[in-house]
Write a protein that holds these residues in place. Structure first.
Motif, PDB file in Angstrom:
ATOM      1  N   THR A   6       0.837  -1.194   0.000  1.00 54.63           N
ATOM      2  CA  THR A   6       0.000   0.000   0.000  1.00 54.63           C
ATOM      3  C   THR A   6       0.863   1.231   0.000  1.00 54.63           C
ATOM      4  O   THR A   6       2.064   1.167  -0.204  1.00 54.63           O
ATOM      5  CB  THR A   6      -0.922   0.004   1.222  1.00 54.63           C
ATOM      6  OG1 THR A   6      -0.100  -0.019   2.387  1.00 54.63           O
ATOM      7  CG2 THR A   6      -1.830  -1.195   1.225  1.00 54.63           C
ATOM      8  N   SER A  69     -19.051   8.720  -1.195  1.00 53.20           N
ATOM      9  CA  SER A  69     -19.100   7.319  -1.583  1.00 53.20           C
ATOM     10  C   SER A  69     -20.552   6.931  -1.864  1.00 53.20           C
ATOM     11  O   SER A  69     -21.479   7.720  -1.657  1.00 53.20           O
ATOM     12  CB  SER A  69     -18.536   6.438  -0.469  1.00 53.20           C
ATOM     13  OG  SER A  69     -19.365   6.509   0.677  1.00 53.20           O
ATOM     14  N   ASP A 563     -10.462 -11.771  -0.768  1.00 54.57           N
ATOM     15  CA  ASP A 563     -10.120 -10.800  -1.799  1.00 54.57           C
ATOM     16  C   ASP A 563     -11.338 -10.077  -2.359  1.00 54.57           C
ATOM     17  O   ASP A 563     -11.209  -9.034  -2.992  1.00 54.57           O
ATOM     18  CB  ASP A 563      -9.326 -11.453  -2.936  1.00 54.57           C
ATOM     19  CG  ASP A 563     -10.108 -12.585  -3.615  1.00 54.57           C
ATOM     20  OD1 ASP A 563     -11.245 -12.877  -3.180  1.00 54.57           O
ATOM     21  OD2 ASP A 563      -9.576 -13.169  -4.572  1.00 54.57           O
ATOM     22  N   ASN A 564     -12.544 -10.611  -2.128  1.00 59.92           N
ATOM     23  CA  ASN A 564     -13.750  -9.945  -2.605  1.00 59.92           C
ATOM     24  C   ASN A 564     -14.466  -9.175  -1.494  1.00 59.92           C
ATOM     25  O   ASN A 564     -15.607  -8.753  -1.664  1.00 59.92           O
ATOM     26  CB  ASN A 564     -14.709 -10.958  -3.226  1.00 59.92           C
ATOM     27  CG  ASN A 564     -15.124 -12.049  -2.237  1.00 59.92           C
ATOM     28  OD1 ASN A 564     -14.589 -12.134  -1.123  1.00 59.92           O
ATOM     29  ND2 ASN A 564     -16.071 -12.884  -2.640  1.00 59.92           N
ATOM     30  N   PRO A 566     -15.660  -6.171   0.418  1.00 56.48           N
ATOM     31  CA  PRO A 566     -15.764  -4.758   0.025  1.00 56.48           C
ATOM     32  C   PRO A 566     -15.019  -3.804   0.950  1.00 56.48           C
ATOM     33  O   PRO A 566     -14.738  -2.667   0.566  1.00 56.48           O
ATOM     34  CB  PRO A 566     -17.276  -4.486   0.060  1.00 56.48           C
ATOM     35  CG  PRO A 566     -17.849  -5.562   0.928  1.00 56.48           C
ATOM     36  CD  PRO A 566     -16.971  -6.753   0.737  1.00 56.48           C
ATOM     37  N   ASN A 568     -11.992  -4.116   1.846  1.00 53.08           N
ATOM     38  CA  ASN A 568     -10.553  -4.167   1.579  1.00 53.08           C
ATOM     39  C   ASN A 568      -9.991  -2.806   1.183  1.00 53.08           C
ATOM     40  O   ASN A 568      -8.859  -2.477   1.523  1.00 53.08           O
ATOM     41  CB  ASN A 568     -10.242  -5.195   0.485  1.00 53.08           C
ATOM     42  CG  ASN A 568     -10.312  -6.621   1.010  1.00 53.08           C
ATOM     43  OD1 ASN A 568     -10.312  -6.858   2.212  1.00 53.08           O
ATOM     44  ND2 ASN A 568     -10.377  -7.583   0.108  1.00 53.08           N
ATOM     45  N   LYS A 569     -10.763  -2.023   0.441  1.00 49.86           N
ATOM     46  CA  LYS A 569     -10.297  -0.683   0.076  1.00 49.86           C
ATOM     47  C   LYS A 569      -9.987   0.129   1.336  1.00 49.86           C
ATOM     48  O   LYS A 569      -8.998   0.874   1.383  1.00 49.86           O
ATOM     49  CB  LYS A 569     -11.343   0.035  -0.770  1.00 49.86           C
ATOM     50  CG  LYS A 569     -10.953   1.443  -1.190  1.00 49.86           C
ATOM     51  CD  LYS A 569     -12.049   2.089  -2.026  1.00 49.86           C
ATOM     52  CE  LYS A 569     -11.624   3.480  -2.487  1.00 49.86           C
ATOM     53  NZ  LYS A 569     -11.437   4.401  -1.340  1.00 49.86           N
ATOM     54  N   TRP A 570     -10.795  -0.014   2.341  1.00 52.34           N
ATOM     55  CA  TRP A 570     -10.582   0.676   3.615  1.00 52.34           C
ATOM     56  C   TRP A 570      -9.326   0.129   4.295  1.00 52.34           C
ATOM     57  O   TRP A 570      -8.544   0.896   4.870  1.00 52.34           O
ATOM     58  CB  TRP A 570     -11.823   0.462   4.474  1.00 52.34           C
ATOM     59  CG  TRP A 570     -11.974   1.406   5.619  1.00 52.34           C
ATOM     60  CD1 TRP A 570     -12.481   2.677   5.591  1.00 52.34           C
ATOM     61  CD2 TRP A 570     -11.638   1.141   6.985  1.00 52.34           C
ATOM     62  NE1 TRP A 570     -12.473   3.210   6.852  1.00 52.34           N
ATOM     63  CE2 TRP A 570     -11.970   2.288   7.734  1.00 52.34           C
ATOM     64  CE3 TRP A 570     -11.094   0.042   7.653  1.00 52.34           C
ATOM     65  CZ2 TRP A 570     -11.770   2.367   9.104  1.00 52.34           C
ATOM     66  CZ3 TRP A 570     -10.898   0.134   9.028  1.00 52.34           C
ATOM     67  CH2 TRP A 570     -11.233   1.284   9.729  1.00 52.34           C
ATOM     68  N   TYR A 571      -9.119  -1.182   4.218  1.00 51.18           N
ATOM     69  CA  TYR A 571      -7.918  -1.790   4.794  1.00 51.18           C
ATOM     70  C   TYR A 571      -6.656  -1.331   4.067  1.00 51.18           C
ATOM     71  O   TYR A 571      -5.612  -1.095   4.697  1.00 51.18           O
ATOM     72  CB  TYR A 571      -8.010  -3.318   4.726  1.00 51.18           C
ATOM     73  CG  TYR A 571      -8.946  -3.950   5.729  1.00 51.18           C
ATOM     74  CD1 TYR A 571      -9.212  -3.352   6.953  1.00 51.18           C
ATOM     75  CD2 TYR A 571      -9.565  -5.170   5.452  1.00 51.18           C
ATOM     76  CE1 TYR A 571     -10.065  -3.937   7.871  1.00 51.18           C
ATOM     77  CE2 TYR A 571     -10.419  -5.772   6.370  1.00 51.18           C
ATOM     78  CZ  TYR A 571     -10.673  -5.143   7.576  1.00 51.18           C
ATOM     79  OH  TYR A 571     -11.516  -5.736   8.486  1.00 51.18           O
ATOM     80  N   PHE A 572      -6.714  -1.226   2.751  1.00 54.99           N
ATOM     81  CA  PHE A 572      -5.548  -0.800   1.984  1.00 54.99           C
ATOM     82  C   PHE A 572      -5.038   0.550   2.485  1.00 54.99           C
ATOM     83  O   PHE A 572      -3.832   0.793   2.550  1.00 54.99           O
ATOM     84  CB  PHE A 572      -5.887  -0.684   0.495  1.00 54.99           C
ATOM     85  CG  PHE A 572      -6.117  -2.001  -0.198  1.00 54.99           C
ATOM     86  CD1 PHE A 572      -5.398  -3.121   0.172  1.00 54.99           C
ATOM     87  CD2 PHE A 572      -7.051  -2.120  -1.208  1.00 54.99           C
ATOM     88  CE1 PHE A 572      -5.603  -4.337  -0.462  1.00 54.99           C
ATOM     89  CE2 PHE A 572      -7.270  -3.326  -1.846  1.00 54.99           C
ATOM     90  CZ  PHE A 572      -6.546  -4.442  -1.478  1.00 54.99           C
ATOM     91  N   GLU A 573      -5.961   1.453   2.811  1.00 54.69           N
ATOM     92  CA  GLU A 573      -5.585   2.798   3.223  1.00 54.69           C
ATOM     93  C   GLU A 573      -4.983   2.829   4.622  1.00 54.69           C
ATOM     94  O   GLU A 573      -4.272   3.778   4.969  1.00 54.69           O
ATOM     95  CB  GLU A 573      -6.812   3.713   3.177  1.00 54.69           C
ATOM     96  CG  GLU A 573      -7.398   3.899   1.782  1.00 54.69           C
ATOM     97  CD  GLU A 573      -8.720   4.631   1.808  1.00 54.69           C
ATOM     98  OE1 GLU A 573      -9.306   4.758   2.914  1.00 54.69           O
ATOM     99  OE2 GLU A 573      -9.183   5.081   0.742  1.00 54.69           O
ATOM    100  N   HIS A 578       0.380  -4.986   2.037  1.00 52.29           N
ATOM    101  CA  HIS A 578      -0.509  -6.117   1.820  1.00 52.29           C
ATOM    102  C   HIS A 578       0.105  -7.064   0.805  1.00 52.29           C
ATOM    103  O   HIS A 578       0.972  -6.678   0.017  1.00 52.29           O
ATOM    104  CB  HIS A 578      -1.898  -5.662   1.359  1.00 52.29           C
ATOM    105  CG  HIS A 578      -1.940  -5.162  -0.058  1.00 52.29           C
ATOM    106  ND1 HIS A 578      -1.658  -3.869  -0.399  1.00 52.29           N
ATOM    107  CD2 HIS A 578      -2.224  -5.805  -1.217  1.00 52.29           C
ATOM    108  CE1 HIS A 578      -1.766  -3.722  -1.701  1.00 52.29           C
ATOM    109  NE2 HIS A 578      -2.114  -4.880  -2.225  1.00 52.29           N
TER     110      HIS A 578
END
Length: 633
Positions: A6, A69, A563-564, A566, A568-573, A578
């Motif tokens: 990330t 969002s 991996d699906n 939703p 995960n985008k929040w986790y990436f930030e 990762h």
């Protein structure tokens, strides 16, 4: 297996094959495409506030900067979208709104109210469809404190923001406060003059405004208030309002005008006296909620007119509290005086007051009183409501807050990223919510298993194997962070590592009830998780959540997610890095104190891609984490 990362700390080596692949990709293009936090950790250049955002002279541009969002958009439409008529037998042409401001869902198609009716039985009034086209926004109210003095230019900018909000359906009820005229001779006439300046500024921006110079609130506590139990340390406003006192405000709102009030109250001798604007706002918050409840009760008892022009109605329950001043948000001990981003009043109120530096009072003398105002008003307003403390230099943030109900920058982002964020200035707004109590539990015996099961199964929409789950926690549990009455939880375990004497800190479960997703609970929960794990040892982790309060050494935190998923985008930030593992994504957060120490050893050189202390750690982590059994049936 594909190696990825990330925006925080760059890629990590897992194997010689991955290392060679990574080396081949270390080109200028690679470095340009994948930004890391190392460049952001350098002190940001000095920038004037006006250079940070374009001038707020374009309504569409303000909407685009809000960047809502899909969930934000749905939430906005739920509050401000057109209310279709309900069947006549329901007794009302709008959905009933309780004190929580919630709205029931409607069927996709409204019933045909004209079936089997003679033409002469239909009243010749505008149809709801025509009304919704002409006025498509269901209007709500906001309480606004204008704490001056402001120059004409500043007042014009504020008025433009009020007009933007009205366009979106949020009509302001403004109380004017002028700090320069407190106690002066002729202060009454000076306050009235300030009210007229605000009215003129609003009208100059195209709005219709009405000065309400008569007294609306009454001085003193409401009769029988001493018989009602109050929350601990809660101080009710020194004024009150009866529903009949709101006639002038109702009249202005129904006429499409913005009411502007001076901070006057009627005392026991029927004299109009000046009081603190905070008491006026507190009284209005309570009185408007109570009046709206009476409106709902009266509306439900009346017969329904399916052709009534419902688009002209206004919900009196305040949806927002806005404090607009020259000071902006509440200074934070964690950001060397820069404002708090998001405040959980239930769990942080006392601690913020205790850690308030007296030196901040020179430039922000009313921050604590406005903090108390937010706590008082939000105690009466719906749980979904919020308060925002904003500088007159940031009117566009009011648009963003209305649409997203979120802070300008998420408080749960990594601290290094927050410190280097160009959006953080002395004028960054502070968002305040009633919030929930946060507690840290370190013994499985203290966990309410029935409530925990309901939370996990409702959040994940799967059935848990409770016996296997809690049997594993008996051996590995480190701590559990609980938000409210089990509306959210973060479960962290100590997983034994065969290659290291120190166990792996693993985020086993992170769950929030769907009804509390989007109300700040997720951020409150993650901040507490940060303070108890990888954020330990930093002064900004000293929060009163019942845990270690920042004392100790931070540890790397790891977890995995489908991996699906939703989220995960929040986790990436929020993660340091990762790595994709088949149908899973593996995340980790580096201990922030150790990163700071390593950076200090290298002065301005920053961290290299792979440090000695992190060699082979990914393989150790994945070997352990992939063997953790599933707890779902």
């Amino acid at each position: 297996m594909m190696l990825s990362h990330t925006i925080l700390h760059g890629p990590r080596i897992l194997s010689p094959v991955a290392a060679s692949a990574l080396k081949a990709r270390r080109t200028q293009t690679f470095r340009a495409f994948y930004a890391t936090i190392r460049s952001l950790r350098q002190p940001p250049p000095t920038v004037e506030v006006d250079d940070l955002d374009p001038p707020d002279n374009d309504f569409i541009l303000s909407l685009l900067r809000a960047n809502p969002s899909l969930r934000d958009t749905k939430s906005y439409l739920a509050n401000f979208g057109v209310r279709p008529p309900v069947p006549e037998h329901a007794g009302s042409i709008f959905p009933p709104t309780g004190l929580n401001g919630s709205m029931p869902l409607f069927p996709k198609e409204a019933p045909d109210i004209s079936v089997n009716k003679q033409p002469e039985q239909v009243k010749p009034s505008p149809s709801p469809i025509l009304s919704s086209i002409l006025n498509p926004v269901y209007r709500r109210t906001a309480l606004v404190k204008l704490q001056g003095p402001f120059t004409n230019k500043q007042l014009d900018s504020i008025a433009r923001g009020m007009v933007y909000l009205e366009t979106l359906g949020l009509v302001s009820v403004i109380v004017v406060e002028n700090d320069q005229v407190r106690g002066d001779d002729g202060e009454r006439s000076a306050v009235i003059e300030e009210v007229m300046r605000v009215v003129s500024a609003l009208e100059a921006q195209g709005a219709e405004a009405r000065p309400v110079l008569g007294t609306v609130v009454r001085l003193g506590p409401k009769p029988d208030d001493n018989q009602l139990p109050e929350p601990r340390d809660f101080i009710p406003p020194e004024a009150h309002v009866f529903p009949s006192d709101l006639v002038a405000i109702r009249s202005a709102l129904r006429a499409g005008e913005i009411p502007v009030l001076p901070p006057f109250a009627l005392d026991s001798f029927c004299r109009s006296v000046r009081i603190d604007a905070n008491d006026v706002l507190g009284a209005l918050a309570r009185g408007m909620v109570e009046a709206a409840a009476l409106d709902d009760k009266d509306m439900n008892s009346r017969s329904c007119d399916p052709h009534a022009d419902y688009s002209q109605d206004i919900n009196l329950v305040p949806l927002r509290l806005m404090v607009i001043s020259r000071e902006g948000g509440v200074p934070s001990y964690a950001r060397t005086g820069f404002p708090h981003l998001l405040i959980n009043l239930t769990s942080e109120y006392d601690y913020i007051r205790d850690t308030y530096d007296p030196l901040w009072s020179k430039g922000k003398h009313s921050s604590l009183s406005n903090l108390s105002l937010a706590r008082t008003c939000l105690a009466y307003m719906p749980p979904t409501s919020s308060a925002i403390m904003v500088s007159h230099r940031s009117p566009s943030s009011l648009i963003a807050n209305l649409i997203t109900n979120k802070p300008a920058v998420s408080s749960s982002l990594p601290h290094a990223l927050l410190q280097g964020n160009r959006k953080l200035t002395r004028d960054t707004p502070t968002l305040l919510r009633r919030g929930l109590p946060i507690q840290v539990i370190r013994s499985l015996a203290d966990v309410d298993k029935a409530k925990m099961n309901y939370l996990l199964e409702t959040s994940f929409k799967r059935t848990i194997d409770a016996d296997a789950f809690y049997k594993r926690l008996e051996q590995t549990l480190d701590f559990v962070v609980i938000a409210g009455d089990y509306v959210g939880a973060a479960i962290v375990t100590n997983e034994p590592s065969p290659d290291s004497s120190e166990p792996i800190s693993y985020l086993d479960k992170f769950a929030v009830l769907p009804s509390h997703q989007g109300d700040g609970t997720v951020d409150f929960l993650w901040v507490a998780l940060h303070d108890e794990s990888y954020g330990l040892g930093h002064p900004f982790s000293i929060n009163p959540n019942g845990g270690k309060e920042g004392k100790g050494e931070g540890r790397d935190l790891v977890w995995r997610s489908r991996d699906n998923n939703p989220i995960n985008k929040w986790y990436f930030e929020r993660s340091s890095g990762h790595m994709r593992m088949g149908s899973w994504v593996f995340f980790w957060c580096d201990a922030e104190k150790r990163l700071k120490v390593e950076e200090g050893r290298r002065a301005n050189a920053g961290l290299s891609y792979i440090e000695e202390w992190e060699e082979n750690r990914l393989s150790q982590w994945t070997d352990v984490i992939t063997k953790i059994p599933s707890v779902w049936k």
